[in-house]
Design a protein around this motif. Structure first.
Motif, short mmCIF file in Angstrom:
data_model
loop_
_atom_site.label_atom_id
_atom_site.label_comp_id
_atom_site.label_asym_id
_atom_site.label_seq_id
_atom_site.Cartn_x
_atom_site.Cartn_y
_atom_site.Cartn_z
N GLY A 269 -35.85 52.88 -56.97
CA GLY A 269 -34.59 52.50 -57.59
C GLY A 269 -34.58 51.10 -58.15
O GLY A 269 -33.73 50.77 -58.96
N CYS A 270 -35.48 50.27 -57.70
CA CYS A 270 -35.41 48.84 -58.05
C CYS A 270 -35.40 48.63 -59.57
O CYS A 270 -36.33 49.00 -60.26
CB CYS A 270 -36.58 48.07 -57.46
SG CYS A 270 -36.63 46.36 -58.05
N PRO A 271 -34.34 48.04 -60.10
CA PRO A 271 -34.25 47.86 -61.55
C PRO A 271 -35.25 46.83 -62.06
O PRO A 271 -35.49 46.75 -63.25
CB PRO A 271 -32.82 47.37 -61.75
CG PRO A 271 -32.41 46.75 -60.46
CD PRO A 271 -33.13 47.52 -59.40
N ILE B 52 -38.80 38.06 -59.21
CA ILE B 52 -37.89 38.59 -60.22
C ILE B 52 -36.72 39.34 -59.60
O ILE B 52 -35.78 39.72 -60.30
CB ILE B 52 -38.67 39.47 -61.22
CG1 ILE B 52 -37.90 39.57 -62.52
CG2 ILE B 52 -38.96 40.84 -60.63
CD1 ILE B 52 -38.68 40.16 -63.64
N CYS B 53 -36.76 39.52 -58.31
CA CYS B 53 -35.68 40.24 -57.60
C CYS B 53 -34.32 39.66 -57.96
O CYS B 53 -34.13 38.46 -58.04
CB CYS B 53 -35.89 40.16 -56.10
SG CYS B 53 -34.45 40.67 -55.15
N LEU B 54 -33.40 40.55 -58.16
CA LEU B 54 -32.06 40.23 -58.60
C LEU B 54 -31.10 40.17 -57.42
O LEU B 54 -29.93 39.82 -57.58
CB LEU B 54 -31.67 41.37 -59.54
CG LEU B 54 -30.47 41.47 -60.41
CD1 LEU B 54 -30.44 40.31 -61.37
CD2 LEU B 54 -30.55 42.76 -61.20
N GLY B 55 -31.59 40.55 -56.26
CA GLY B 55 -30.71 40.60 -55.09
C GLY B 55 -29.65 41.67 -55.21
O GLY B 55 -28.59 41.57 -54.59
N CYS B 56 -29.92 42.68 -56.02
CA CYS B 56 -28.86 43.62 -56.37
C CYS B 56 -28.47 44.55 -55.24
O CYS B 56 -27.36 45.04 -55.18
CB CYS B 56 -29.28 44.45 -57.58
SG CYS B 56 -30.60 45.61 -57.24
N GLY B 57 -29.42 44.81 -54.34
CA GLY B 57 -29.10 45.66 -53.21
C GLY B 57 -29.40 47.13 -53.39
O GLY B 57 -29.11 47.94 -52.52
N THR B 58 -30.00 47.50 -54.52
CA THR B 58 -30.36 48.90 -54.71
C THR B 58 -31.30 49.35 -53.59
O THR B 58 -31.15 50.42 -53.01
CB THR B 58 -31.06 49.11 -56.07
OG1 THR B 58 -30.26 48.54 -57.08
CG2 THR B 58 -31.29 50.57 -56.35
N CYS B 59 -32.27 48.49 -53.32
CA CYS B 59 -33.26 48.83 -52.31
C CYS B 59 -32.61 48.99 -50.94
O CYS B 59 -32.91 49.91 -50.20
CB CYS B 59 -34.35 47.76 -52.25
SG CYS B 59 -33.70 46.08 -52.09
N ALA B 60 -31.68 48.08 -50.64
CA ALA B 60 -31.04 48.13 -49.33
C ALA B 60 -30.15 49.36 -49.21
O ALA B 60 -29.97 49.90 -48.12
CB ALA B 60 -30.24 46.86 -49.11
S1 SF4 Z 1 -33.77 46.68 -55.73
FE1 SF4 Z 1 -34.15 45.18 -54.14
S2 SF4 Z 1 -36.06 44.23 -54.76
FE2 SF4 Z 1 -35.28 45.26 -56.54
S3 SF4 Z 1 -34.08 43.72 -57.62
FE3 SF4 Z 1 -32.67 44.83 -56.31
S4 SF4 Z 1 -32.59 43.63 -54.44
FE4 SF4 Z 1 -34.41 42.97 -55.55
#
Ligand code: SF4
Ligand code: SF4
Ligand code: SF4
Lengths: 232, 146, 823
Positions: A78-80, A24-32
């Motif tokens: 943080g992961c949405p 389900i990861c969105l690739g949003c980059g919050t985690c990074a």
């Molecule tokens: S925070 Fe990381 S794991 Fe969560 S959706 Fe975004 S990129 Fe994916």
């Protein structure tokens, strides 16, 4: 920490339901953005998640990715999409197999399985160390009547220890002893199997984790303590 | 552990002197007691240690960010035990920055791993003059015995 | 037609105003309730709108030669002869059934008597209730009693009853007796309503409520709404709230309160990307360094991608990463955003100001009466829409309400041809938009001539993948065929259109080459669109439309390939087709899900640039991911490369997360090349209206008059105008019909009133006025060649008067006086 919660760690079902919850990861980059390790040697939680998505756990466990993570959980906070990145890391570390477990941890685990503590310290030596520190403590004002309650039965609290206090930082044993003494607490220190640190948690190996928990439960039964104090 | 200390202090089983420690302190939230405990058990130990600190000393502050968004010391997850030393230093730059930004001379932590790692990192890259103490060490130092 | 239906419109924002004015023009008695003291709603705070970057709120008003509402600034107030306006009132409940409904209105805002008030501000001084400061910049405290709106004069004060405690201090402090707190409990009941239109919009997300980026702790972390206020009060610099220092570096953080399962906000708010782009573009003009943190830049509108490109050219920086937190660097008063712009790369960026791009409040729900019979809810009151779409949705909702209201009372009369020539409307194209337009007009008792190129009605709607939507189109087509007021010309095309609004002459030619002349007062162009062609190497390649049709064709018993690769934005969203087609992403997501439901083990891979789903369609994207579709972003400078080999398709692309170049093999390749307008610029030429470089018909005003072409009396809608999904095409068709209807109704009443006239004796037929008129209201009479003015098109701007070298173009007698006064 509650052992049943820990042991069920491979429950990876995420809010998206269905197969692999990393998908389900969105690739949003919050985690990074959250992870302080992002950027060194290409480390990036999104990489971890991507490998997880593709089911490449073994590869993940074998790479440095799995071992550079401190499992601090900041990414996950943080992961949405509520992807459980640290759970995935533990899974991967386990699947990576024993050969990938860093030496110090592997060694500690081996020792623990053999002797009951991660240092491989014989009970005798342990007894000697703690008694020595206890004696030192009686020299401080206000603690003249301090007696170290080793293997005392029916105490309210059982105290396990972090091996580093026994190993190198003996002085630091005293702080809690002082507080317990000042509070007039009824407590005990097990004379053997006193290890409170569970490295199975790091390596992702369930059987190690369980052995650690069993040790403590065993001690509590043996000494009929009602409560447990845990260094971590 | 926090609960026990809170119990001792609030029921006056131990008494504390707030004037002994003069250094300006800063508190570090360990991942396991804070953020992860909150995620796993629905309760993060954020308030308790702060309350305890208030009983032990006059001057202390929080790191930015703190509580659930705090940065890990960099030694968690077993990383401290691995040979990835450079990587750990890289990781911990955040923690060291936070400590420096707080202008504190003493870091208080309630965790063995964090204690060890922050100490090691301060020695390796930060101002080594900053002290690191356990939360219970601070309590023990403030203990009034009579 | 039933005389003077009584209609209640709820919400005095741009949607509500539009719905109310449309209904009034259609002859209803309209009651308009707005909880604020002034109309315009959210737009009060947005005084510059993209793409023009200025305000144009007044342009939503119909041209009214009587001068009663003509070009008044709506920020200052609103008056319209057919509308009874209830400022300060909110509808609490609606009872009864259509035709006999009653609504209870309660006061939400209490107005201070502006005749008595002398703006001493004592009342504001003593009021103990502080309020969040939505419009100003923090210099003046905002209390429960405050200025009614920033553009209102200072003696127009109002009390927000949501905050007011009725403590009475303001009343006691007022020496003029201008405050009557007893009126706070005032209620109004409106009876005998035929129907109600809900157009009060949605609530916006307040970041403090959700603790987004700890905004409450940082004075310089604000929302896009706050930024509008900063912008409108800014001089050469934008001052930041905390210390009034000029902002040098600003960041926008997208999706604050949207696109998160943790916040139970699995939706896209749809307009925030464009708002941020606009704000950053404007901030660039003040030499501010601007960065936007985003995940997908949802530029899903005809001109939006170009707007983004322009913003980039102006120096707006786009960073693809959602930040985790905003850190405050102590003492230095800097906001730091750690982020990872590309996998494996982390950076810190420092800013003076961070703007959270907020959208719909995740917890927001429409009021309980929204679903009642006789209450028509505008789509803009279910999700956030941009101005143009709000206006279209409001108009269309008004049309639906009117249509249903008239169902029983519609007199079954034949269209009287000759004497009603001016009220007939030509509709070109019988797809979802054209059919909706035709039926809306017919319901309004306007005869329609419906021309369709194909031999059947329905257009692309017939191949829609949703059975419900197919059925909807079939029903529309059947109703159009049967309707007595709709005259259908299948297999025919319009070849010319001359004359002014109200008196158009068009020629249509059928497949046998026969021509016919039609007289009509207005025209609606709905010629639709088609898939852009793709170059296909072999039959394992399909475009997204073909593939979706195929995979949905057999319902749940169809067959799906074992592996499929989608490439979205294939040769589109870049020059020469630099626009988002808006339908492909959601169609692709639906097709992915359908593929997986037919064949759960199928491997589905999607190469995309930005996933463009809006509103609750975000859920499709979430579902597709959680069911295992693999999404790989690519950039237009390095698109995945294709190759067909041994009956399989091979795609080479790189997965940025793994930084590995891989080859993907699949049985099926699906390309999404986008849509193009079916008739291209041909329609624009025949009807003498503007079209874009790509052949889409262009409106006079992209925000406030979205379905009106630059030529009066010619309306545009659906895919011919811009890429739209099915539902929006239907709305646009209805909205275009509503505008045509209004023009004809009002126009017929006021034909004789004009702003300007031509004095033939002085005219040298030079034709300068023809070019000068921005509204295409000037024309040369077909037979005599004399210059003439189309009264329905003329707005009285005076450009022709100014340009005429012979003083032959002059103000009309009635206006002359006023104009001299102004001079
Ligand atoms: S925070 Fe990381 S794991 Fe969560 S959706 Fe975004 S990129 Fe994916
Ligand atoms: S848990 Fe691991 S990946 Fe996540 S932020 Fe902490 S160190 Fe980084
Ligand atoms: S993607 Fe959607 S929710 Fe996110 S900022 Fe853009 S428009 Fe708003």
């Amino acid at each position: 920490m509650n052992s049943t919660e820990v042991l069920s760690h491979t429950d990876l079902s995420g809010p998206g339901g269905g197969g692999n919850p990393a998908q389900i990861c969105l690739g949003c980059g919050t985690c990074a953005s959250a992870c302080p390790m992002t950027g060194i040697e290409g480390f990036d939680p999104r990489r971890i998640v991507r490998l997880g998505q593709l089911g490449r756990f073994e590869e993940l466990g074998e790479s440095s990715l799995a071992w550079l993570c401190t499992m601090c959980g900041r990414c996950q906070e943080g992961c949405p999409m509520d992807v459980r990145i640290t759970d995935m890391i533990r899974e991967a570390r386990d699947l990576g197999g024993e050969k990938t477990v860093p030496q110090a941890i592997g060694k500690g685990i081996e020792m623990f399985m053999e002797t009951g503590n991660n240092l491989g310290l014989p009970d005798e030596d342990f007894g000697f160390i703690v008694e020595d520190v206890a004696e030192e403590l009686t020299e401080e004002p206000g603690f003249e009547d301090f007696v170290l309650p080793v293997d005392k039965e029916d105490a309210r609290l059982l105290f396990t220890l972090h091996n580093k206090l026994v190993n190198t930082q003996n002085e630091d044993l005293k702080h809690w002893w002082k507080i317990l003494h000042a509070a007039g607490e009824s407590w005990t220190l097990p004379g053997s199997r006193w290890e409170g640190v569970n490295w199975g948690f790091f390596s992702g190996q369930d059987q190690v984790l369980k052995a650690g928990v069993d040790t403590i439960v065993g001690n509590m039964e043996r000494l009929r303590s009602r409560g447990l104090m845990y260094p971590e | 552990m926090f609960d026990l200390l809170v119990e001792y202090i609030s029921t006056q089983r131990i008494r504390l002197d707030r004037d002994r420690i003069k250094k300006k302190a800063v508190y570090h939230d360990p991942c396991n007691y804070g953020r992860k405990s909150e995620a796993l058990f629905g309760h993060g130990y954020f308030h308790e240690p702060r309350w305890i600190l208030n009983q032990c000393l006059e001057h202390w502050t929080d790191m930015q960010p703190n509580r659930a968004r705090q940065y890990c010391c960099g030694g968690g997850g077993g990383l401290m035990l691995t040979p990835y030393e450079e990587q750990r230093k890289y990781y911990s730059r955040r923690k060291i920055e936070q400590i420096k930004n707080s202008r504190a001379e003493l870091v208080v932590v309630p965790c063995h791993s964090c204690h060890g790692h922050i100490r090691a990192m301060l020695d390796a890259q930060g101002p080594a003059s900053i002290e690191v103490k356990y939360l219970w060490e601070v309590v023990a130092e403030a203990l009034v015995m009579d | 037609m039933k005389e003077a239906a009584r209609a209640l419109v709820m919400g005095g924002g741009v949607s509500g105003l539009k719905a109310a004015m449309d209904l009034a023009r259609a002859g209803c008695s309209v009651f308009l309730a707005e909880k604020q003291a002034v109309p315009a709603g959210l737009l009060l705070g947005l005084d510059r709108q993209f793409p023009s970057n200025h305000c144009g709120l007044c342009r939503v008003l119909p041209p009214d030669p009587s001068g009663r509402t003509w070009q008044a600034c709506m920020r200052r107030g609103f008056g319209h002869p057919g509308i009874e306006f209830f400022p300060g009132f909110e509808v609490q409940d609606i009872q009864g059934s259509p035709g006999n409904m009653s609504a209870t209105l309660i006061r939400q805002t209490l107005m201070v008597d502006s005749d008595k008030c002398n703006a001493c501000m004592q009342c504001v001084e003593v009021c103990p209730v502080h309020m969040p400061d939505l419009f100003s910049t923090g210099q003046i405290p905002v209390k429960a009693i405050s200025r009614a709106a920033p553009h209102r004069p200072p003696h127009h004060l109002a009390i927000s009853l949501e905050a007011c405690t009725l403590c009475g201090r303001c009343r006691d402090a007022c020496r003029e007796g201008a405050i009557d707190l007893d009126a706070a409990r005032e209620e109004k009941v409106l009876d005998n309503l035929d129907f109600a239109v809900l157009a009060s919009g949605v609530e916006y997300c307040l970041p403090e409520v959700y603790n987004l980026y700890q905004s409450a702790a940082h004075a310089d972390v604000i929302t896009t709404l706050d930024f509008e206020a900063l912008l409108s009060s800014a001089g050469t610099d934008i001052m930041r709230p905390s210390d009034g220092r000029p902002v040098r570096r600003a960041a926008w953080v997208q999706c604050a309160g949207s696109r998160s399962l943790k916040l139970e906000a699995d939706h896209c708010s749809g307009i925030c990307c464009m708002i941020s782009l606009k704000q950053a573009s404007l901030a660039r003009e003040k030499d501010i360094q601007c960065s936007i943190f985003y995940m997908d830049m949802r530029t899903s509108g005809r001109d939006w991608q170009k707007y983004l490109d322009r913003a980039r050219e102006k120096g707006v920086e786009l960073i693809r990463c959602r930040p985790h937190s905003i850190e405050q660097v102590p003492e230095e008063q800097i906001l730091r955003i750690p982020h990872a712009p590309s996998p494996g790369n982390q950076q810190d960026r420092d800013f003076d100001l961070v703007v959270l791009s907020v959208g719909r409040d995740p917890a927001w729900k429409p009021p309980e009466y929204a679903g009642r019979e006789g209450v028509f809810t505008s789509p803009g009151s279910r999700r956030v829409l941009d101005i143009a779409r709000s206006i279209i949705a409001a108009s269309a909702t008004a049309a639906t309400a009117l249509g249903e209201d008239r169902q029983e009372s519609l007199p079954d009369q034949e269209a009287k041809d000759q004497d009603q020539v001016h009220s007939r409307v030509l509709v070109v194209g019988a797809g979802p938009a054209g059919l909706s337009a035709a039926l809306t007009l017919a319901a309004g008792n306007i005869p329609v001539v419906l021309v369709e190129q194909k031999d059947h009605l329905g257009g692309h709607g017939l191949s829609n993948i949703s059975p419900e939507q197919r059925k909807e189109v079939q029903d529309l087509a059947a109703r159009a065929m049967e309707h007595k007021l709709v005259q259908v010309y299948p297999s025919a095309a319009v070849i010319s259109c001359t004359g002014p609004a109200g008196g158009f002459k068009s020629r249509i030619r059928d497949s046998s080459g026969d021509e016919k002349e039609i007289l009509h007062g207005a025209a609606v162009l709905a010629t639709g669109g088609r898939a852009a062609p793709v170059a296909r190497q072999e039959d394992r390649t399909a475009d997204i439309f073909e593939y979706s049709r195929r995979i949905f064709a057999a319902g749940n018993s169809g067959e799906a390939p074992e592996s499929v690769i989608f490439i979205l934005c294939h040769n589109t969203r870049q020059e020469p087709a630099n626009y988002c087609s808006r339908v492909c992403c959601s169609l692709a997501l639906k097709s992915c899900l359908q593929t997986l439901s037919l064949r759960p083990e199928a491997e589905v891979t999607v190469f995309y640039r930005d996933i463009m789903v809006q509103g609750d369609d975000e859920e499709l994207y979430t579902r597709a991911r959680s069911e295992g579709v693999r999404f790989i972003p690519y950039s237009p400078d390095a698109p995945p490369s294709l190759e067909a080999k041994d009956g399989k398709i091979r795609v080479k692309g790189s997965d940025p997360y793994l930084s590995e170049e891989s080859e993907y093999e699949a049985e099926q390749l699906v390309l999404a090349p986008g849509v193009v307008p079916a008739a291209g610029s041909e329609m624009a030429r025949i009807f003498n209206v503007h079209s874009s470089a790509e052949g889409f018909l262009c409106e006079a005003d992209a925000k406030y008059r979205p379905v009106e072409s630059g030529r009066a009396g010619i309306f545009i809608c659906g895919l011919a105008r811009n890429p739209v999904p099915f539902k929006e095409a239907v709305l646009e068709g209805r909205a275009a019909a509503m505008s045509a209807l209004g023009l004809l109704k009002q126009g017929l009443d006021s034909r004789l009133q004009t702003f300007v006239r031509v004095k033939p004796a002085l005219c040298s037929l030079c034709g300068l006025c023809l070019e000068a008129c921005p509204f295409k209201a000037r024309y040369a009479h077909e037979e005599t060649g004399a210059m003439a003015v189309d009264p329905l098109a003329c707005r009285g701007c005076g450009a022709c008067v100014a340009v005429c070298p012979n003083k032959a173009s002059a103000w009309s007698e009635q206006l002359e006086e006023n104009v001299h006064e102004l001079n």
